[in-house]
Motif scaffolding. Structure first.
Motif, mmCIF file in Angstrom:
data_model
loop_
_atom_site.group_PDB
_atom_site.id
_atom_site.type_symbol
_atom_site.label_atom_id
_atom_site.label_comp_id
_atom_site.label_asym_id
_atom_site.label_seq_id
_atom_site.Cartn_x
_atom_site.Cartn_y
_atom_site.Cartn_z
ATOM 1 N N HIS A 17 -6.435 4.980 95.099
ATOM 2 C CA HIS A 17 -7.179 3.744 95.321
ATOM 3 C C HIS A 17 -7.700 3.628 96.750
ATOM 4 N N GLY A 18 -8.542 2.613 96.960
ATOM 5 C CA GLY A 18 -9.058 2.303 98.285
ATOM 6 C C GLY A 18 -8.539 0.959 98.756
ATOM 7 N N PHE A 19 -9.312 0.303 99.626
ATOM 8 C CA PHE A 19 -8.973 -1.033 100.128
ATOM 9 C C PHE A 19 -10.022 -2.018 99.612
ATOM 10 N N PRO A 20 -9.628 -3.198 99.139
ATOM 11 C CA PRO A 20 -8.289 -3.796 99.149
ATOM 12 C C PRO A 20 -7.591 -3.593 97.811
ATOM 13 N N GLY A 27 -10.675 9.828 93.679
ATOM 14 C CA GLY A 27 -10.442 8.910 94.786
ATOM 15 C C GLY A 27 -11.588 7.944 94.974
ATOM 16 N N LYS A 28 -11.242 6.720 95.320
ATOM 17 C CA LYS A 28 -12.237 5.662 95.551
ATOM 18 C C LYS A 28 -12.102 5.167 96.982
ATOM 19 N N ASP A 29 -13.248 4.888 97.641
ATOM 20 C CA ASP A 29 -13.218 4.326 98.983
ATOM 21 C C ASP A 29 -12.429 5.289 99.899
ATOM 22 N N PHE A 30 -11.467 4.809 100.684
ATOM 23 C CA PHE A 30 -10.761 5.752 101.554
ATOM 24 C C PHE A 30 -9.897 6.719 100.756
ATOM 25 N N GLY A 31 -9.600 6.381 99.496
ATOM 26 C CA GLY A 31 -8.921 7.343 98.631
ATOM 27 C C GLY A 31 -9.742 8.599 98.417
#
Length: 313
Positions: free
Chosen positions: A33-36, A101-105
Motif C-alpha cells: 500500500h501507499g499513503f494514507p 505496489g501503489k504510491d510509495f509502495g
C-alpha cells in the motif's frame, strides 16, 4: 470481505499485520500500500485475484494499521519496509511472487525487483512510475505550501493533523489526493484547511470505508506514515547503491488519467519518455480514463481486469 483472513507475523523484531486470501498452494501476489492507505486499500484486488486462483497477501507496513511500530519509530526507513516484506514472504515459505505496489509502495515493489529479481514473477505499480536513480523529479518550482514540503517539515504536519480525529485526517487526504490538482496551501494556511468541513467523500469511497481507515489510524497514528514516505523515502530510495538499476522482468504501470501526480514537474516526461525504458525495458503503461490517484478503489473492476491480464501472461 469476510473471507479475507488476518494474522500477525513476527519478523525483524516486530509484529506485523497481514491480510490474505487464497490457497497456500496458489501463485502468490503481494500487495504493497501507499499513503494514507493500509491493507484495506487492496480489498477489491485481493478478492479479485483470489477468485482467479491466486493467493493474495497484503501487509500493513510497520507503523501503519495494525502493525507495530519499530522500537525507534523515528528511525523507520524505506529499507525497513522492503526487508519486512521479504521477511513476511520468507515466513510464509514463498519463494516467487508477483509484486504490486501503489504510491510509495511502488518504490518498495521496484526495490524488491532490483534486489531480489530472481524471486519476482512480475511487477505492477499504480500511481507512481519507476523513477530513475538520482533526485526525485524536481518540485523546487512549487510554492512553499506544497503538501510534501509541509509533510517533510517535522512538527508542522503533526500540529496540523492534531486538530482533528484520525477519521477526519484520512477523509481530508482522500479528498485532496483524489483531485487532479496538487494540494498546495497558502502561506498562512495548513494542508487540512484546504478541505471545507462539508466537502463530501468521493462517490466511490463510502462512510464504511472511512470508518475502517479511521479506526486503524487511531491505533497507529501518523508518526511512521509521515516518516515513510515523506521524511525518509525521498532521501533513501537508492540507499542500496545498486550499480545497474535495471528491472529485467515484466512490468506494468497503471495510471489514472486524472491522477494529480501528472501535475508534478517532470513526471509526465518520465512516464511518456524513453528514459524509464532504460531501467524497465519490459514495461507496459496503461491509463484508466477519469481515474484518480486511488484508481484501484475508484474503478476496482477495471483495475482487476488489467492486473489479472498481466498475471495470466
Amino acid at each position: 470481505m469476510d473471507q479475507i483472513e488476518h494474522k500477525f507475523v513476527e519478523v525483524n523484531g516486530i509484529k506485523l499485520h497481514v491480510a490474505e486470501i487464497g490457497k497456500e498452494s496458489s501463485p502468490a501476489v503481494v500487495f504493497l500500500h501507499g499513503f494514507p492507505e493500509i491493507w484495506y486499500a487492496w480489498r477489491h484486488q485481493m478478492i479479485g485475484v483470489a477468485n482467479a486462483g491466486f493467493r493474495a497477501i497484503a501487509p500493513d507496513f510497520r507503523g501503519y494499521g495494525l502493525s507495530d511500530h519499530g522500537v525507534e519509530p523515528e528511525k523507520t526507513s524505506f529499507s525497513d519496509m522492503l526487508y519486512d516484506t521479504l521477511a513476511i514472504l520468507d515466513s510464509f515459505n514463498i519463494n516467487k511472487v508477483f509484486v504490486i505496489g501503489k504510491d510509495f509502495g511502488a518504490f518498495v515493489a521496484y526495490a524488491f525487483a532490483l534486489l531480489r529479481g530472481e524471486r519476482v514473477l512480475g511487477v505492477v505499480t499504480l500511481g507512481v512510475p519507476f523513477i530513475p536513480p538520482g533526485p526525485l523529479v524536481s518540485h523546487e518550482t512549487l510554492p512553499e505550501g506544497f503538501y510534501i514540503s509541509r509533510f517533510r517539515n517535522p512538527g508542522r504536519a503533526e500540529a496540523d493533523f492534531s486538530r482533528f480525529d484520525a477519521k477526519t485526517v484520512v477523509k481530508n487526504i482522500y479528498i485532496l489526493f483524489s483531485a487532479s490538482e496538487i494540494p498546495i496551501a497558502s502561506e498562512n494556511q495548513e494542508i487540512m484547511d484546504l478541505v471545507e468541513p462539508d466537502t463530501p467523500l468521493p462517490s466511490w469511497f463510502t462512510e464504511e470505508d472511512l470508518v475502517a481507515y479511521g479506526n486503524l489510524y487511531e491505533k497507529s497514528g501518523f508518526q511512521t506514515a509521515l516518516k515513510v514516505p515523506y521524511r525518509s523515502l525521498l532521501d533513501e530510495r537508492y540507499e542500496f547503491n545498486i550499480e545497474d538499476p535495471k528491472v529485467e522482468g515484466r512490468a506494468l504501470l497503471i495510471m489514472g488519467e486524472k491522477d494529480y501526480l501528472f501535475k508534478f514537474p517532470g513526471v509526465e516526461d518520465v512516464i511518456n519518455g524513453d528514459e524509464m525504458k532504460k531501467y524497465v525495458p519490459n514495461l507496459e503503461v496503461t491509463y484508466v480514463p477519469n481515474g484518480s490517484h486511488f484508481v484501484q478503489e475508484q474503478f476496482p473492476n477495471q483495475v482487476n481486469q488489467l492486473i489479472l491480464a498481466f498475471l495470466g501472461q
